[in-house]
Design an enzyme around this catalytic site. Structure first.
Site, PDB file in Angstrom:
ATOM      1  N   GLY A  53      -9.790  11.828 -37.968  1.00 48.07           N
ATOM      2  CA  GLY A  53      -9.979  12.205 -39.373  1.00 48.07           C
ATOM      3  C   GLY A  53      -8.841  13.053 -39.907  1.00 48.07           C
ATOM      4  O   GLY A  53      -8.381  12.865 -41.036  1.00 48.07           O
ATOM      5  N   CYS A  54      -8.371  13.972 -39.099  1.00 50.02           N
ATOM      6  CA  CYS A  54      -7.276  14.848 -39.531  1.00 50.02           C
ATOM      7  C   CYS A  54      -5.975  14.068 -39.670  1.00 50.02           C
ATOM      8  O   CYS A  54      -5.176  14.345 -40.558  1.00 50.02           O
ATOM      9  CB  CYS A  54      -7.125  16.011 -38.550  1.00 50.02           C
ATOM     10  SG  CYS A  54      -8.592  17.068 -38.519  1.00 50.02           S
ATOM     11  N   THR A  55      -5.778  13.086 -38.817  1.00 48.64           N
ATOM     12  CA  THR A  55      -4.585  12.242 -38.920  1.00 48.64           C
ATOM     13  C   THR A  55      -4.651  11.388 -40.179  1.00 48.64           C
ATOM     14  O   THR A  55      -3.669  11.280 -40.920  1.00 48.64           O
ATOM     15  CB  THR A  55      -4.445  11.356 -37.664  1.00 48.64           C
ATOM     16  OG1 THR A  55      -4.303  12.223 -36.524  1.00 48.64           O
ATOM     17  CG2 THR A  55      -3.238  10.445 -37.755  1.00 48.64           C
TER      18      THR A  55
END
Length: 167
Positions: A53-55
């Site tokens: 998700g952060c990527t």
């Protein structure tokens, strides 16, 4: 343009002061709210570098950075904040070719000041962590807009909407 109750923080209130070590495209740097006075910026909190998700969120910001402009002004400065150490941030920036700065809030002091260090639950286990959130700070250091529980793939659209409402 607040989306949720931000606790003590609200649109128009002063953004919490900070000074954090981080990593930018050109290498290590220290960023402070004092040095940012006069410059609108996006401060977004994410749980952990190099996770799916952060990527997605970071790469979407990278891919649309040129479109994120202050009405009647220049480009929006973007700062990502997580509890990761600087070395993890460096790896993340390098691997994903990120063109903005990531800040290390390993003691979660800034996350607590913004009210995004919260109790989370995953697979029946409770723990403290970052609630993915985003804050648009105006040139005077005030919160112009914020969004809690940001969905990574919808983050850029929210930022564009928030910027449009500044004009």
């Amino acid at each position: 343009m607040a989306s949720d109750n931000g606790g003590a923080l609200a649109v128009g209130s002063s953004a919490p002061d900070f000074e954090l070590e981080g990593m930018g495209p050109a290498g290590a740097e220290t960023v402070s709210s004092e040095a940012l006075k006069g410059t609108p910026y996006l401060l977004y909190f994410y749980p952990r570098a190099s996770t799916p998700g952060c990527t997605t969120q970071a790469c979407d910001l990278r891919d649309h950075l040129a479109e994120l402009r202050i009405p009647g002004g220049g480009a929006l400065k973007v700062l990502g904040v997580s509890p990761d150490g600087v070395s993890a941030l460096e790896k993340f920036i390098t691997k994903q070719a990120l063109s903005f700065t990531l800040l290390s809030d390993h003691e979660h002091t800034l996350a607590e000041a913004y009210g995004v260090w919260v109790k989370k639950k995953l697979y029946g286990r409770e723990f403290m962590g970052i609630e993915r959130s985003s804050f648009l700070i105006d040139a005077e250091g005030r919160i112009a807009a914020f969004k809690r529980k940001v969905r990574p793939a919808q983050h850029v659209a929210w930022v564009q909407e928030a910027l449009a409402q500044l004009g």
